[in-house]
Design a protein around this motif. Structure first.
Motif, mmCIF file in Angstrom:
data_model
loop_
_atom_site.group_PDB
_atom_site.id
_atom_site.type_symbol
_atom_site.label_atom_id
_atom_site.label_comp_id
_atom_site.label_asym_id
_atom_site.label_seq_id
_atom_site.Cartn_x
_atom_site.Cartn_y
_atom_site.Cartn_z
ATOM 1 N N THR A 2 7.737 0.042 -1.736
ATOM 2 C CA THR A 2 7.579 -1.351 -2.156
ATOM 3 C C THR A 2 6.312 -1.514 -2.987
ATOM 4 O O THR A 2 6.302 -2.231 -3.994
ATOM 5 C CB THR A 2 7.510 -2.277 -0.927
ATOM 6 N N ILE A 3 5.249 -0.840 -2.582
ATOM 7 C CA ILE A 3 3.995 -0.903 -3.342
ATOM 8 C C ILE A 3 4.207 -0.355 -4.749
ATOM 9 O O ILE A 3 3.774 -0.955 -5.740
ATOM 10 C CB ILE A 3 2.884 -0.108 -2.619
ATOM 11 N N MET A 4 4.890 0.794 -4.854
ATOM 12 C CA MET A 4 5.135 1.403 -6.159
ATOM 13 C C MET A 4 5.956 0.483 -7.053
ATOM 14 O O MET A 4 5.657 0.315 -8.237
ATOM 15 C CB MET A 4 5.886 2.733 -5.994
ATOM 16 N N GLU B 247 6.081 -3.224 -11.764
ATOM 17 C CA GLU B 247 6.514 -4.509 -12.311
ATOM 18 C C GLU B 247 5.332 -5.326 -12.837
ATOM 19 O O GLU B 247 5.474 -6.058 -13.822
ATOM 20 C CB GLU B 247 7.264 -5.314 -11.237
ATOM 21 N N LYS B 248 4.182 -5.175 -12.211
ATOM 22 C CA LYS B 248 3.032 -5.993 -12.591
ATOM 23 C C LYS B 248 2.234 -5.401 -13.745
ATOM 24 O O LYS B 248 1.695 -6.139 -14.577
ATOM 25 C CB LYS B 248 2.118 -6.178 -11.372
ATOM 26 N N TYR B 249 2.149 -4.078 -13.813
ATOM 27 C CA TYR B 249 1.336 -3.429 -14.847
ATOM 28 C C TYR B 249 2.197 -2.474 -15.674
ATOM 29 O O TYR B 249 3.043 -1.769 -15.135
ATOM 30 C CB TYR B 249 0.173 -2.654 -14.207
ATOM 31 N N PRO C 173 0.784 -7.322 -1.779
ATOM 32 C CA PRO C 173 -0.006 -7.734 -2.952
ATOM 33 C C PRO C 173 -1.427 -7.171 -2.946
ATOM 34 O O PRO C 173 -1.937 -6.734 -3.982
ATOM 35 C CB PRO C 173 -0.006 -9.264 -2.863
ATOM 36 N N GLU C 174 -2.058 -7.189 -1.773
ATOM 37 C CA GLU C 174 -3.421 -6.660 -1.677
ATOM 38 C C GLU C 174 -3.432 -5.148 -1.891
ATOM 39 O O GLU C 174 -4.316 -4.616 -2.576
ATOM 40 C CB GLU C 174 -4.030 -6.999 -0.311
ATOM 41 N N ALA C 175 -2.459 -4.450 -1.331
ATOM 42 C CA ALA C 175 -2.380 -2.996 -1.481
ATOM 43 C C ALA C 175 -2.142 -2.620 -2.940
ATOM 44 O O ALA C 175 -2.716 -1.648 -3.438
ATOM 45 C CB ALA C 175 -1.272 -2.429 -0.598
ATOM 46 N N ARG D 202 -5.464 -3.044 -4.808
ATOM 47 C CA ARG D 202 -6.430 -1.994 -4.462
ATOM 48 C C ARG D 202 -6.041 -0.667 -5.102
ATOM 49 O O ARG D 202 -6.897 0.068 -5.594
ATOM 50 C CB ARG D 202 -6.535 -1.850 -2.935
ATOM 51 N N LEU D 203 -4.739 -0.357 -5.092
ATOM 52 C CA LEU D 203 -4.294 0.898 -5.696
ATOM 53 C C LEU D 203 -4.527 0.882 -7.200
ATOM 54 O O LEU D 203 -4.988 1.872 -7.772
ATOM 55 C CB LEU D 203 -2.811 1.124 -5.401
ATOM 56 N N HIS D 204 -4.222 -0.228 -7.840
ATOM 57 C CA HIS D 204 -4.444 -0.356 -9.288
ATOM 58 C C HIS D 204 -5.919 -0.146 -9.623
ATOM 59 O O HIS D 204 -6.259 0.611 -10.541
ATOM 60 C CB HIS D 204 -3.975 -1.729 -9.759
#
Length: 209
Positions: A20-22, A27-29, A172-174, A177-179
């Motif tokens: 889900t994080i991936m 999608e965001k970047y 969203p927070e994860a 932070r990963l980005h």
């Protein structure tokens, strides 16, 4: 000049939410590419060659192994899976940061072959929360969940070999932070030697030396 992308391996316990994080990160970047693996298994309904996997024959897979065309690969009882070098190198040359989502043993093999690879391990806020997520997704019975938790105990021994730990409390927070973590790697001095040399030359010219 566009900076070359970096290779990032993301691992994590089953059910921790790394997929889900991936998905949300992509999608965001737009500066990321997700590594597409090659496999010898047949496509499932809805899967497209080059999107979910590169579907190849056993003979082709063996040929790629012999020619050292995989970043890493693994063979299971019936099928084989591998990360093609060409796809990853092409995306990195375009300036994309390429993310590989693989298990711990494969991740450590990649790190040995490519020391500059960034290894990130995703963990839950607590073991109790991990069990809750495994239970609530409703795809496994109690025996399978218990087996996954036991496997998590074994994987915990490998986390210390990773560069960073990412706690997935909320997606969203994860993602943020990963980005931030990945992008900070572009600021390392070892990745900016040309820029440092250029700055020195300009300073020498400006000072008249």
């Amino acid at each position: 000049m566009k900076q070359k992308g970096i290779m990032v391996v993301v691992s994590g316990f089953s059910g921790v939410g790394k997929g889900t994080i991936m998905k949300e990160l992509m999608e965001k970047y737009d500066n990321y590419a997700f590594s597409v693996s090659a496999t010898t298994r047949s496509p499932r309904n809805g899967e497209v060659d080059g999107r979910e996997y590169f579907f190849i024959t056993d003979e082709k897979f063996d040929e790629m192994v012999q020619e050292d065309r995989f970043i890493e690969y693994a063979r299971y009882v019936k099928h084989s899976y591998g990360t093609p070098k060409s796809y990853v190198e092409e995306k990195m040359a375009e300036g994309k940061d390429v993310i590989l989502e693989i298990e711990t043993q494969g991740a450590l093999n990649v790190k040995r072959k490519y020391p500059d690879t960034l290894l990130v391990y995703v963990i839950p806020p607590s073991a109790k929360e991990l069990k809750r997520r495994l239970t609530e997704r409703g795809t496994e019975n109690v025996e399978v969940i218990e087996a996954r938790l036991k496997r998590a105990v074994e994987e915990a021994d490998e986390i210390g070999s990773y560069d960073y730990v990412l706690v997935n409390d909320t997606v969203p927070e994860a993602v943020e932070r990963l980005h931030s973590l990945i992008q900070s790697q572009h600021l390392l001095t070892v990745k900016n030697r040309e820029e440092i040399a250029r700055m020195k030359e300009e300073l020498i010219a400006l000072s008249g030396k």
